[in-house]
Design a protein around this motif. Structure first.
Motif, mmCIF file in Angstrom:
data_model
loop_
_atom_site.group_PDB
_atom_site.id
_atom_site.type_symbol
_atom_site.label_atom_id
_atom_site.label_comp_id
_atom_site.label_asym_id
_atom_site.label_seq_id
_atom_site.Cartn_x
_atom_site.Cartn_y
_atom_site.Cartn_z
ATOM 1 N N ILE A 24 19.060 -23.148 78.729
ATOM 2 C CA ILE A 24 18.551 -24.462 78.334
ATOM 3 C C ILE A 24 17.034 -24.435 78.416
ATOM 4 C CG2 ILE A 24 18.545 -26.933 78.839
ATOM 5 C CD1 ILE A 24 21.268 -26.558 80.164
ATOM 6 N N GLY A 25 16.380 -24.725 77.311
ATOM 7 C CA GLY A 25 14.931 -24.671 77.281
ATOM 8 C C GLY A 25 14.436 -23.305 76.838
ATOM 9 N N ASP A 26 13.115 -23.214 76.706
ATOM 10 C CA ASP A 26 12.532 -21.970 76.184
ATOM 11 C C ASP A 26 11.931 -21.085 77.268
ATOM 12 O OD1 ASP A 26 10.562 -23.747 76.820
ATOM 13 O OD2 ASP A 26 9.303 -23.324 75.075
ATOM 14 N N LYS A 27 11.988 -21.530 78.525
ATOM 15 C CA LYS A 27 11.416 -20.742 79.611
ATOM 16 C C LYS A 27 12.340 -20.760 80.826
ATOM 17 C CE LYS A 27 6.602 -21.913 78.429
ATOM 18 N NZ LYS A 27 5.368 -22.560 78.941
ATOM 19 N N PRO A 28 12.369 -19.669 81.588
ATOM 20 C CA PRO A 28 13.085 -19.702 82.863
ATOM 21 C C PRO A 28 12.456 -20.743 83.790
ATOM 22 C CG PRO A 28 12.540 -17.446 82.227
ATOM 23 C CD PRO A 28 11.787 -18.348 81.310
ATOM 24 N N LEU A 29 13.237 -21.284 84.678
ATOM 25 C CA LEU A 29 12.759 -22.357 85.540
ATOM 26 C C LEU A 29 11.560 -21.938 86.380
ATOM 27 C CD1 LEU A 29 13.037 -25.201 86.591
ATOM 28 C CD2 LEU A 29 14.820 -24.417 88.157
ATOM 29 N N ILE A 30 11.565 -20.710 86.892
ATOM 30 C CA ILE A 30 10.453 -20.269 87.732
ATOM 31 C C ILE A 30 9.163 -20.216 86.930
ATOM 32 C CG2 ILE A 30 10.791 -17.797 87.319
ATOM 33 C CD1 ILE A 30 9.795 -19.510 90.640
ATOM 34 N N LEU A 62 2.110 -13.782 83.553
ATOM 35 C CA LEU A 62 3.002 -12.641 83.726
ATOM 36 C C LEU A 62 3.669 -12.304 82.400
ATOM 37 C CD1 LEU A 62 4.867 -13.740 87.008
ATOM 38 C CD2 LEU A 62 3.144 -11.939 86.824
ATOM 39 N N PRO A 63 4.009 -11.045 82.191
ATOM 40 C CA PRO A 63 4.799 -10.687 81.010
ATOM 41 C C PRO A 63 6.152 -11.406 81.062
ATOM 42 C CG PRO A 63 3.872 -8.735 82.056
ATOM 43 C CD PRO A 63 3.651 -9.868 83.013
ATOM 44 N N GLN A 64 6.680 -11.757 79.902
ATOM 45 C CA GLN A 64 7.926 -12.519 79.866
ATOM 46 C C GLN A 64 9.087 -11.823 80.576
ATOM 47 O OE1 GLN A 64 7.846 -15.577 78.872
ATOM 48 N NE2 GLN A 64 10.007 -15.905 79.411
ATOM 49 N N PRO A 65 9.258 -10.496 80.437
ATOM 50 C CA PRO A 65 10.360 -9.839 81.160
ATOM 51 C C PRO A 65 10.251 -10.005 82.672
ATOM 52 C CG PRO A 65 9.532 -8.412 79.425
ATOM 53 C CD PRO A 65 8.573 -9.546 79.523
ATOM 54 N N ILE A 66 9.031 -10.092 83.194
ATOM 55 C CA ILE A 66 8.847 -10.267 84.634
ATOM 56 C C ILE A 66 9.281 -11.666 85.054
ATOM 57 C CG2 ILE A 66 7.181 -10.231 86.526
ATOM 58 C CD1 ILE A 66 7.835 -7.511 85.290
ATOM 59 N N ALA A 94 2.034 -9.204 92.873
ATOM 60 C CA ALA A 94 0.740 -8.519 92.923
ATOM 61 C C ALA A 94 0.736 -7.261 92.055
ATOM 62 C CB ALA A 94 0.400 -8.159 94.366
ATOM 63 N N ARG A 95 1.902 -6.660 91.892
ATOM 64 C CA ARG A 95 2.016 -5.442 91.082
ATOM 65 C C ARG A 95 2.066 -5.730 89.593
ATOM 66 N NH1 ARG A 95 7.308 -2.834 92.985
ATOM 67 N NH2 ARG A 95 6.790 -1.493 91.201
ATOM 68 N N HIS A 96 2.469 -6.945 89.238
ATOM 69 C CA HIS A 96 2.743 -7.215 87.825
ATOM 70 C C HIS A 96 1.863 -8.295 87.205
ATOM 71 C CE1 HIS A 96 6.321 -4.667 87.648
ATOM 72 N NE2 HIS A 96 6.643 -5.136 88.837
ATOM 73 N N MET A 97 1.035 -8.952 88.004
ATOM 74 C CA MET A 97 0.186 -9.978 87.423
ATOM 75 C C MET A 97 -0.788 -9.366 86.441
ATOM 76 S SD MET A 97 -0.698 -12.877 90.291
ATOM 77 C CE MET A 97 -1.381 -11.712 91.449
ATOM 78 N N GLN A 98 -0.962 -10.026 85.312
ATOM 79 C CA GLN A 98 -1.882 -9.529 84.305
ATOM 80 C C GLN A 98 -3.311 -9.683 84.788
ATOM 81 O OE1 GLN A 98 -0.798 -11.798 80.835
ATOM 82 N NE2 GLN A 98 0.952 -10.482 80.359
ATOM 83 N N GLN A 99 -4.137 -8.710 84.466
ATOM 84 C CA GLN A 99 -5.515 -8.723 84.910
ATOM 85 C C GLN A 99 -6.281 -9.847 84.233
ATOM 86 O OE1 GLN A 99 -6.865 -6.790 87.272
ATOM 87 N NE2 GLN A 99 -4.785 -6.013 87.614
ATOM 88 N N PRO A 100 -7.220 -10.480 84.962
ATOM 89 C CA PRO A 100 -8.038 -11.527 84.352
ATOM 90 C C PRO A 100 -8.972 -10.962 83.291
ATOM 91 C CG PRO A 100 -8.886 -10.953 86.510
ATOM 92 C CD PRO A 100 -7.567 -10.225 86.348
#
Length: 208
Positions: A122-128, A138-142, A196-202
């Motif tokens: 339901i909806g276009d994004k996971p709740l988190i 974050l990348p969508q798979p993450i 911390a391992r998967h956050m996209q760099q600024p």
């Protein structure tokens, strides 16, 4: 900014502390030796599961009522926690049976798991992602994996609370208060390490 990356984790920790206040008062009263306390010309019995349940209900109303008064709203999870407290706590007092209160934590955790699972359909994004997406990139798979992790966490917490409540009668209140809190804090720490391992760099023009 680096600080912004930690805001969701800090917010989750603050929320956990606020939710913990009624549980802490519940635990304190539960552990007290039975006694009669005079307040405003009325006598109140303190000590044991039923007076502790009454304190849990009253303190939950005060805490979440204060949040609602200051913010003009409550999060859906806070509404669910408050309603579950009123329903299961009220039934515990009405029927003078702690069995109803033992079901509160499992049911609430499973409802949270259901909400996170339902967001995949339901909806276009996971709740988190809806909760934390404004502060994290974050990348969508993450996001999907993180949402699944929350589903598993709530399922495990629900079954753990249920098992302890009906198997280890002498420690179920201790686990309800401190065991669940410990599991949540460990999960949040693990989530922080994973993020911390998967956050996209600024971007280069962003300053720390």
């Amino acid at each position: 900014m680096v600080l912004c990356r930690h805001i969701p984790l800090l917010a989750a920790a603050v929320k956990q502390f606020i939710d913990f206040i009624p549980l802490l008062l519940f635990f304190i009263v539960y552990k007290m030796d039975p006694r009669t306390v005079e307040f405003a010309g009325h006598a109140f019995e303190l000590g044991g599961i039923f007076s502790a349940t009454a304190v849990l209900i009253a303190s939950s109303i005060v805490v979440y009522g204060a949040l609602f008064a200051s913010q003009r709203k409550l999060e859906k999870g806070q509404w669910l926690t408050l309603i579950a407290c009123l329903v299961f706590g009220g039934m515990t007092l009405a029927f003078h049976s702690e069995t109803f209160l033992k079901w509160k934590a499992p049911v609430v955790n499973w409802l949270f798991a259901l909400a996170f699972a339902g967001s995949h359909f339901i909806g276009d994004k996971p709740l988190i992602q809806r909760v934390m997406g404004h502060a994290l990139s974050l990348p969508q798979p993450i996001w999907v994996k993180l949402n699944v992790a929350w589903i598993v966490f709530f399922l495990v917490c629900g079954f753990a609370n249920l098992y302890v409540a009906f198997t280890y009668q002498s420690i179920w209140v201790d686990f309800k208060v401190f065991g669940s809190l410990g599991l949540t804090l460990l999960f949040l720490i693990g989530q922080g390490i994973y993020l911390a391992r998967h956050m996209q760099q600024p971007k280069p023009d962003e300053k720390d």
